[in-house]
Design a protein around this motif. Sequence first.
Motif, PDB file in Angstrom:
ATOM      1  N   THR A  57       3.318  -1.696  -0.781  1.00  0.00           N
ATOM      2  CA  THR A  57       4.176  -0.220  -0.821  1.00  0.00           C
ATOM      3  C   THR A  57       4.225   0.261  -2.151  1.00  0.00           C
ATOM      4  O   THR A  57       4.519  -0.277  -3.171  1.00  0.00           O
ATOM      5  CB  THR A  57       5.510  -0.681  -0.302  1.00  0.00           C
ATOM      6  N   GLU A  88       5.489   3.951  -4.486  1.00  0.00           N
ATOM      7  CA  GLU A  88       6.191   5.231  -4.505  1.00  0.00           C
ATOM      8  C   GLU A  88       5.512   6.368  -4.786  1.00  0.00           C
ATOM      9  O   GLU A  88       4.850   6.305  -5.589  1.00  0.00           O
ATOM     10  CB  GLU A  88       7.721   5.123  -5.462  1.00  0.00           C
ATOM     11  N   MET A 128       7.728   6.873   0.455  1.00  0.00           N
ATOM     12  CA  MET A 128       7.168   5.583   0.385  1.00  0.00           C
ATOM     13  C   MET A 128       5.848   5.336   1.197  1.00  0.00           C
ATOM     14  O   MET A 128       5.920   5.722   2.337  1.00  0.00           O
ATOM     15  CB  MET A 128       8.304   4.455   0.741  1.00  0.00           C
ATOM     16  N   SER A 151       3.017   2.720   2.496  1.00  0.00           N
ATOM     17  CA  SER A 151       2.662   1.383   2.750  1.00  0.00           C
ATOM     18  C   SER A 151       1.331   1.329   3.288  1.00  0.00           C
ATOM     19  O   SER A 151       0.851   2.001   4.327  1.00  0.00           O
ATOM     20  CB  SER A 151       3.717   0.775   3.550  1.00  0.00           C
ATOM     21  N   HIS A 180       8.907  -8.159   8.337  1.00  0.00           N
ATOM     22  CA  HIS A 180       8.686  -7.370   7.057  1.00  0.00           C
ATOM     23  C   HIS A 180       8.774  -5.826   7.241  1.00  0.00           C
ATOM     24  O   HIS A 180       9.522  -5.324   6.435  1.00  0.00           O
ATOM     25  CB  HIS A 180       7.343  -7.593   6.392  1.00  0.00           C
ATOM     26  N   MET A 181       8.127  -5.384   8.299  1.00  0.00           N
ATOM     27  CA  MET A 181       8.256  -3.903   8.557  1.00  0.00           C
ATOM     28  C   MET A 181       9.942  -3.670   8.673  1.00  0.00           C
ATOM     29  O   MET A 181      10.252  -2.453   8.513  1.00  0.00           O
ATOM     30  CB  MET A 181       7.586  -3.481   9.748  1.00  0.00           C
ATOM     31  N   THR A 200      12.395  -5.134   7.762  1.00  0.00           N
ATOM     32  CA  THR A 200      13.225  -5.331   6.586  1.00  0.00           C
ATOM     33  C   THR A 200      13.151  -3.975   5.949  1.00  0.00           C
ATOM     34  O   THR A 200      13.962  -3.414   5.276  1.00  0.00           O
ATOM     35  CB  THR A 200      12.782  -6.477   5.936  1.00  0.00           C
ATOM     36  N   MET A 201      11.755  -3.586   5.613  1.00  0.00           N
ATOM     37  CA  MET A 201      11.411  -2.407   4.846  1.00  0.00           C
ATOM     38  C   MET A 201      12.063  -1.238   5.326  1.00  0.00           C
ATOM     39  O   MET A 201      12.674  -0.459   4.627  1.00  0.00           O
ATOM     40  CB  MET A 201       9.953  -2.339   4.621  1.00  0.00           C
ATOM     41  N   ALA A 244      15.573  -1.020   4.694  1.00  0.00           N
ATOM     42  CA  ALA A 244      15.903  -0.784   3.287  1.00  0.00           C
ATOM     43  C   ALA A 244      15.479   0.556   2.712  1.00  0.00           C
ATOM     44  O   ALA A 244      15.955   1.150   1.751  1.00  0.00           O
ATOM     45  CB  ALA A 244      15.321  -1.573   2.598  1.00  0.00           C
ATOM     46  N   ILE A 245      14.580   1.327   3.309  1.00  0.00           N
ATOM     47  CA  ILE A 245      13.886   2.627   2.666  1.00  0.00           C
ATOM     48  C   ILE A 245      14.979   3.692   3.121  1.00  0.00           C
ATOM     49  O   ILE A 245      14.821   3.962   4.410  1.00  0.00           O
ATOM     50  CB  ILE A 245      12.555   2.653   3.046  1.00  0.00           C
ATOM     51  N   TRP A 274       8.830   7.620   4.904  1.00  0.00           N
ATOM     52  CA  TRP A 274       8.120   6.421   4.868  1.00  0.00           C
ATOM     53  C   TRP A 274       6.880   6.850   5.544  1.00  0.00           C
ATOM     54  O   TRP A 274       6.977   6.966   6.589  1.00  0.00           O
ATOM     55  CB  TRP A 274       8.900   5.502   5.347  1.00  0.00           C
ATOM     56  N   CYS A 333      11.875   0.568  13.956  1.00  0.00           N
ATOM     57  CA  CYS A 333      11.902   1.307  12.417  1.00  0.00           C
ATOM     58  C   CYS A 333      11.842   2.777  12.630  1.00  0.00           C
ATOM     59  O   CYS A 333      11.661   3.615  11.641  1.00  0.00           O
ATOM     60  CB  CYS A 333      10.324   0.962  11.778  1.00  0.00           C
TER      61      CYS A 333
END
Length: 341
Positions: free
Chosen positions: A3, A5, A16, A18, A35-36, A38-39, A42-43, A47, A83
């Motif tokens: 990922t 920026e 962001m 990825s 992981h996706m 979690t991302m 957090a983002i 995205w 997500c």
Amino acid sequence: MITVEAIRIGNGRVSMVSGVYAFDLVSPKSPLWNHMRTMGAAISEHWLLLRDFNTLFNSSEKIGGSSSLPLDSGDFTQVMMDCALSDLGVARGWFSWSNDQINSKCIRRRLDPAMATTNWVLAFLESKVELLPKGNSDHCPLLVTVSDEGPVRPKLFKYFSIREKHSDFMSMISASWEVRVRGTAMYRFMTKLKRLRADPYIWNKEVFGHINESIVGVKHQLSSLHDSLYAEPSNDALMLEEQESTQRLQILLGHEEILWRQKSRQNWLKDGDFNTKFFYLSIVIRRRNDRIISLKDQNGNLLASEAYINRHMISIFENLLAQESDIDPLLANPFLPNHAQ
């Protein structure tokens, strides 16, 4: 998954991006899905996710080989929902991978979708995704053209039922239709229809007003009233005005939702909550799906430029209208006024 920026030059908008390379179709992908998630939690920025997820949404994304979907297909769909990701589709091509075989041995898959969050979709309305020709890899490269500004097009006439809630609307329509017009029946009918396009537009600006501007005005008024009531908390006149302004705001917000619901063509949500963001996203997705991004002409050439598509469509209708016809000239032009009547 890597990922980075990305900062858009000009407006400084942060996104962001990825890049994903998942294991093959039979290997478990639970670590990637987690992981996706979690991302995604957090983002807070826009995205965008690209490349090889090595799984499929549904059967339309494959031809040849086994008829069954990968075992993790349902997990892939669920993580997209968790997500809040939307499939951006593709303007050119569809299957991004093949085994380079022919006839019955040929297998094609769409393993490389581009996906983005709601914020990204709304921020870059005119973006598009294309599949480029394969090079040394067995996957087609993805090209994402990011754009937040589209060409200016003339607005089409649209009837919004929200106007019917105003007490003067139907009387305005009746007065517009009853204006006398001289000419043939078809000419009178078409003239009245044209007037019914113009009069509601003028009435909307002068009487009904733009809903968004009205909402902003009422909110500003309420803020001023709150400041005044802080200084004079027992002022009955201010409290009454606050109550009336609050009721006015609720009515306007309800009108706004009805407007967005009609635009989005989504009628299955229950009344009660203001779902304007959902309706707006529905409009964006529907318009993305309705856009003609590429077109093949009669010779099989792919037209990907909007200018080429426009010229091609115009030439088709020019050729159709230029063909000889046995229709009576008077019947071919029924909109000319008949001064004999």
